[in-house]
Design an enzyme around this catalytic site. Structure first.
Site, PDB file in Angstrom:
ATOM      1  N   LYS A 195      64.409  81.184 106.464  1.00 23.65           N
ATOM      2  CA  LYS A 195      62.994  81.584 104.701  1.00 23.65           C
ATOM      3  C   LYS A 195      61.735  80.792 105.106  1.00 23.65           C
ATOM      4  CE  LYS A 195      62.409  80.327 100.137  1.00 23.65           C
ATOM      5  NZ  LYS A 195      62.735  79.274  98.669  1.00 23.65           N
ATOM      6  N   LYS A 248      64.343  86.054 104.173  1.00 24.78           N
ATOM      7  CA  LYS A 248      64.195  86.374 103.638  1.00 24.78           C
ATOM      8  C   LYS A 248      62.056  86.159 103.609  1.00 24.78           C
ATOM      9  CE  LYS A 248      63.129  83.592  98.992  1.00 24.78           C
ATOM     10  NZ  LYS A 248      63.057  82.581  97.880  1.00 24.78           N
TER      11      LYS A 248
HETATM   12  C1  PBG Z   1      62.786  78.062  95.154  1.00 17.78           C
HETATM   13  C2  PBG Z   1      62.909  79.860  95.955  1.00 17.78           C
HETATM   14  C3  PBG Z   1      61.798  80.143  95.416  1.00 17.78           C
HETATM   15  C4  PBG Z   1      62.095  82.061  95.864  1.00 17.78           C
HETATM   16  C5  PBG Z   1      63.924  81.595  95.800  1.00 17.78           C
HETATM   17  N1  PBG Z   1      64.021  80.117  96.021  1.00 17.78           N
HETATM   18  C6  PBG Z   1      60.046  80.834  95.808  1.00 17.78           C
HETATM   19  C7  PBG Z   1      60.189  79.563  96.476  1.00 17.78           C
HETATM   20  O1  PBG Z   1      60.192  78.562  98.214  1.00 17.78           O
HETATM   21  O2  PBG Z   1      58.653  79.392  97.050  1.00 17.78           O
HETATM   22  C8  PBG Z   1      61.537  83.462  95.967  1.00 17.78           C
HETATM   23  C9  PBG Z   1      62.351  84.178  95.485  1.00 17.78           C
HETATM   24  C10 PBG Z   1      61.532  85.469  95.044  1.00 17.78           C
HETATM   25  O3  PBG Z   1      60.177  85.268  95.566  1.00 17.78           O
HETATM   26  O4  PBG Z   1      61.547  86.698  94.786  1.00 17.78           O
HETATM   27  N2  PBG Z   1      62.202  78.135  96.762  1.00 17.78           N
END
Ligand code: PBG
Length: 325
Positions: A195, A248
């Site tokens: 991520k 992601k």
């Molecule tokens: C929580 C999380 C996030 C997303 C999914 N789980 C945001 C982040 O890490 O700030 C992002 C999902 C999206 O942008 O659709 N940590």
């Protein structure tokens, strides 16, 4: 000229029969933002997506199932007065997401695959994904028991899959151990293993009210410049016992999806995130693109890159409108 690749593209029927990549509805996962208050609250930055109370969520999921959309990923949205320094709203066994999961399981049984996001940011007063020290440091090991508590609450409520998205080191093994010790060895872990610290999460943070109140997420999420480190993170989560991996965001990271798919044996998901969705929606609203064609091209490219599952806010519309047929 004897060699003419165009011969194979002569008719739509021929092209369809030769297509190397197909997207099936079973591959799509619809994210949902669950709120405590009843009713529906539209999200400005995500046209077509709303925060939903548990009963509207049940109705929406029921309607989606009719279109063959059978997997959901749930996020809890908490009011600011519920947030604290240990994300207690997120770890509560009778909290919002456990209640939503129980209700969905009651109504839909095994016709629905229920996945839950496991992360502290939505319930932390700091907005960070881990425990924040006064110095501004995010404490890794102190965050692990909270994440494990949260995952266990979701598992007991009936989630099929828990999906940690915090990017703390060692959280997969911490969650696996806690689940196994508590008789939940059948609950799967879909790790947000690779991520990135991405600006494409902007609309989501509005939706989930989960923006960091200070600093950013760069000490825990990956640096977009790093390809080898990105693969390493997924391999580590495989070794820790993850059942499925994830890359992601998706679209700026198709190369990474391919790298991770080639480097591991586990099923791989990709998250087509909120900012990616917003770009399509905003451009389509202006009439600058053909939304159906663009969405199909995006889903196809993510699957072609190597993802077997796609988490996407486009899922409902794609199935409702019959775009995959
Ligand atoms: C929580 C999380 C996030 C997303 C999914 N789980 C945001 C982040 O890490 O700030 C992002 C999902 C999206 O942008 O659709 N940590």
């Amino acid at each position: 000229m004897r060699i003419r690749p165009r011969r194979n593209r002569k008719t739509a029927l021929l092209r369809d029969s030769l297509a190397e990549t197909r997207v099936h509805r079973e591959q799509l996962i619809q994210p949902h933002f669950v709120q405590d208050k009843d009713g529906i609250t539209p999200i400005g930055a995500m046209p077509g997506i709303s925060r939903m109370g548990i009963e509207p969520l049940v109705d929406q999921v029921g309607a989606d199932l009719e279109h063959g959309l059978s997997s959901v990923l749930l996020f809890g949205v908490h009011d600011s007065d519920e947030k604290d320094e240990h994300a207690s709203a997120a770890t509560d066994p009778d909290g919002l997401i456990p209640r939503a999961v129980r209700r969905l399981r009651d109504v839909f049984g095994d016709r629905l695959t229920i996945m839950t996001d496991v992360c502290l940011c939505g319930a932390m007063s700091s907005g960070h994904c881990g425990v924040l020290e006064a110095s501004g440091r995010i404490l890794n090991d102190e965050s692990l028991p909270l994440l494990a508590d949260m995952a266990l609450a979701h598992a007991h409520a009936g989630a099929d899959v828990v999906a940690p998205s915090d990017m703390m080191d060692g959280r997969v093994v911490a969650i696996r151990d806690r689940l196994d010790d508590d008789g939940m060895s059948d609950t799967a872990i879909l790790s947000y293993s690779t991520k990135f610290a991405s600006a494409f999460y902007g609309p989501f943070r509005e939706a989930a009210d989960s923006s960091p109140q200070s600093g950013d997420r760069k000490t825990y999420q990956l640096d977009p410049r790093n390809r080898r480190e990105a693969v390493r993170e997924s391999i580590l989560d495989q070794e820790e016992g993850a059942d499925m991996l994830m890359v992601k965001p998706a679209l700026s990271y198709l190369d990474i999806i391919r790298d991770v798919a080639d480097s591991t044996d586990l099923p791989l998901a990709a998250y087509n995130v909120s900012g990616e969705y917003g770009m399509v929606k905003a451009t389509a609203e202006r009439g600058w693109i053909d939304e159906r064609a663009v969405v199909l091209e995006i889903l196809t490219s993510i699957v072609r890159a190597g993802a077997g599952l796609v988490i996407t806010y486009h899922a409902r519309e794609a199935l409702e409108q019959g775009w995959l047929q």
